[in-house]
Design an enzyme around this catalytic site. Sequence first.
Site, PDB file in Angstrom:
ATOM      1  CB  CYS A 256     -27.526  42.381 -18.052  1.00 36.61           C
ATOM      2  SG  CYS A 256     -25.834  42.301 -17.464  1.00 36.61           S
TER       3      CYS A 256
ATOM      4  CD  GLU B 223     -32.650  42.625 -20.040  1.00 37.53           C
ATOM      5  OE1 GLU B 223     -33.299  42.162 -19.095  1.00 37.53           O
ATOM      6  OE2 GLU B 223     -31.421  42.844 -19.992  1.00 37.53           O
TER       7      GLU B 223
ATOM      8  CD  GLU C 177     -24.669  43.777 -11.121  1.00 36.32           C
ATOM      9  OE1 GLU C 177     -25.099  44.913 -11.368  1.00 36.32           O
ATOM     10  OE2 GLU C 177     -23.796  43.544 -10.274  1.00 36.32           O
TER      11      GLU C 177
ATOM     12  CE  LYS D 296     -30.742  28.191  -9.838  1.00 38.48           C
ATOM     13  NZ  LYS D 296     -30.714  27.643 -11.211  1.00 38.48           N
TER      14      LYS D 296
END
Lengths: 485, 293
Positions: free
Chosen positions: A298, A395, A264, A190
């Site tokens: 990331c 983040e 991840e 997906k």
Amino acid sequence: MAKKNEKINWEYAPAPESTGHINLKEQYNLFIDGKWVKPNSGKYFDSINPANKEKLASVAHANEKDVDKAVKAARKAYDTVWSKMAPSERAKYIYRIARLMQERAREFAVIESLDAGKVIRESRDVDVPLACNHFFYYAGWADKLEYAFPNRKVSSLGVAGQIIPWNFPLLMAAWKIAPALATGNTVVLKPAETTSLTALKLAEIIEESGLPAGVVNIVTGFGDTGAAIVNHNDVDKIAFTGSTAVGKIIQKAIAGTHKKATLELGGKSANIILDDAPLDQAVEGIVNGIFFNQGHVCCAGSRLFVQESVADQVIEKLKHRMNSLIVGDPMDKNTDVGAINSKEQLDVINSYLKIGQAEGATMYQADCSLPKSGYYCRPTLFTDVAQSSRIVQEEIFGPVLTIQTFRTVDEVIQKANNTPYGLAAGVWTDKGSRIFNLTTKLRAGVVWANTYNKFDPTSPFGGYKESGFGREGGLHGLEAYVKLN
Amino acid sequence: MARLEVLKTYKIYIGGAFPRTESGRYYTPKNAKGEALGNICLSSRKDVRNAVVAARKAFGGWSERAAFNRGQILYRIGEMLEGRKAQFVEELQLQGVSKAKAEKEVGVAVDRLVYYAGWCDKVSQVSGGVNAVASSHFNFSVNEPTGVVGIIADQSTSLIGLVSQIAPVIAGGNSCVVLASEEIPLCAITFAEVLNSSDVPGGVVNILTGSVDEMLKPLATHMDVNAIVYASTDASKLKEIQEYAVDNLKRVRHYSQDWMDADSQGLHFITDLMEIKTTWHPIENIGGATSSY
């Protein structure tokens, strides 16, 4: 010759990449069992170009029944064809996909930039070649798995459910699909809802390659589609790249099941500049670390640590360099920083800019004009931040850098490691022994010394601590998709 | 007049010291014949937290020890265990194991320590390596320890499960907090005495006795524990651990094997509790000269 007082216009002339050669359909269905099928929900959603808010195509929204159909197709393909195929033949299919992608690399790069807002230079030179190379690399592993795991018996897992993010749409699809196929698994993938198009183009290539029906299925949709994959009983493996918050939801959802997982997740990576670093190179590294892909990375070097004695100099050089960045049309080959991927993400980034200022940090933004339409954010840095500031701890996933200073190497190791994350780190110094002291002590899965944001199919990538578990890339990336006895 | 035997007080092992549980509580497990094994510390969640603090404190130093040195220390543990074989055989017998089996169990435990001692300085050569990246960079991957590991020792054995679970974890440079077998805990404490005399720095291994049910949650939810090793077959307990693990993304490793089996050892028991770190550095290639000779 120009007169002394005459103001010279240093701006680059526009150099837009043409979009005339690409093939985009108005509407995309789901790719299940080798066929393009309408979604059970009957619903479609628009994929928008974030650079100008124009609609690119409408994309099917898969529901639980569609996901079930895809998983069944993947199971059937696993049982009847893919797990029985000689590994060397499996390899040839994967090689074929790599070659077909290379042939259509330009089309992929253009669609990626249109759909994701990332600059064409990066799509063309980074995302697409790396994605092709990833297939080429893992193809070669298919018939050599016994060399990867000495003294152990290797077998495939079955059906892999894979959920990928919007920051490197095609590349993440390659990172997920290539090792899964090489190890003999079948796939239900997906893409993220804002960036489905290159995954759907990849499905066209998979169709063209003659890969047996059902080996790779692409289901588009939102979080509910992803949840249906995670919670499906007949999925043997979940591979997820995305936020730590969603990663935790997935880890909880699969507790007590047989599902194997690799996650991840997020990061808040330290980029450390020591006083003996080549400062101009380091400044390029800082810029690449945080402004590459609009900071939607990331492993972005979002926490800058500069040794006190060179801090003023580095910050001055950095501001100067930020002002020369070209922010704007992703399709222009001169553009350095493209569009923010979606309105939602721009809202998140803007909220952090407010938080940073409210916390008392000093904000500096590049002096540049932004296009009138579309989602954009100026390259931004914050000084006067504390280790406890939210903009240092959380983040942001945008072009926003925080700057802290330090005096000693031991101090910066403590500060850099003082985070729940552990994805990446950067170190800039001319001294080899210093490099190895720092790279050894930084608790992160990838450490770049005198460089930043480099990727390669042979190079394992993945985090320590709350940045997730498992590795993607290299020999170590195979382990995520095999059962070892 | 016959000499009166001095009985041993079994205590827990935290940070290289042998305190009693802070709670002051005890329990008295019995063997199949109904004989009391001793008054054993019923450790509390506070003991668990103290043990995690000790393990975290020890982690930096232990992980930075030269792998060669860790190997020597693991070998030393084997030596010390061999030397106290009679005591372990006696305890195993008291806990219901036949003499022949007890002798075998201690032997396998010693051999396992020696086996993992040999791995310490070979892991990175077998599991890591140089990655042939396409760009002009030197790129290599090495294994590094995951951090503080919570170990729920195999509950069906007193010694061999415990040793087989601890050895690979510390061989890789982790520190650990171990919940001993609840019903047959004697060898765990005596093994702590072996560790204590083997140059294993205090805090690298911490061993608690008591109710696994009670200690599981504080251990598996602790935000400063990086991984959990579980080696029993209770599926509902495994699920519980996996759910507890979520808040800080602990790695959960589950093993179900007969630890007496010679195959119940291997490199992967070490690398399962290690991370892969990949390091990049540019290679300068300005002139493009090649080595032609």
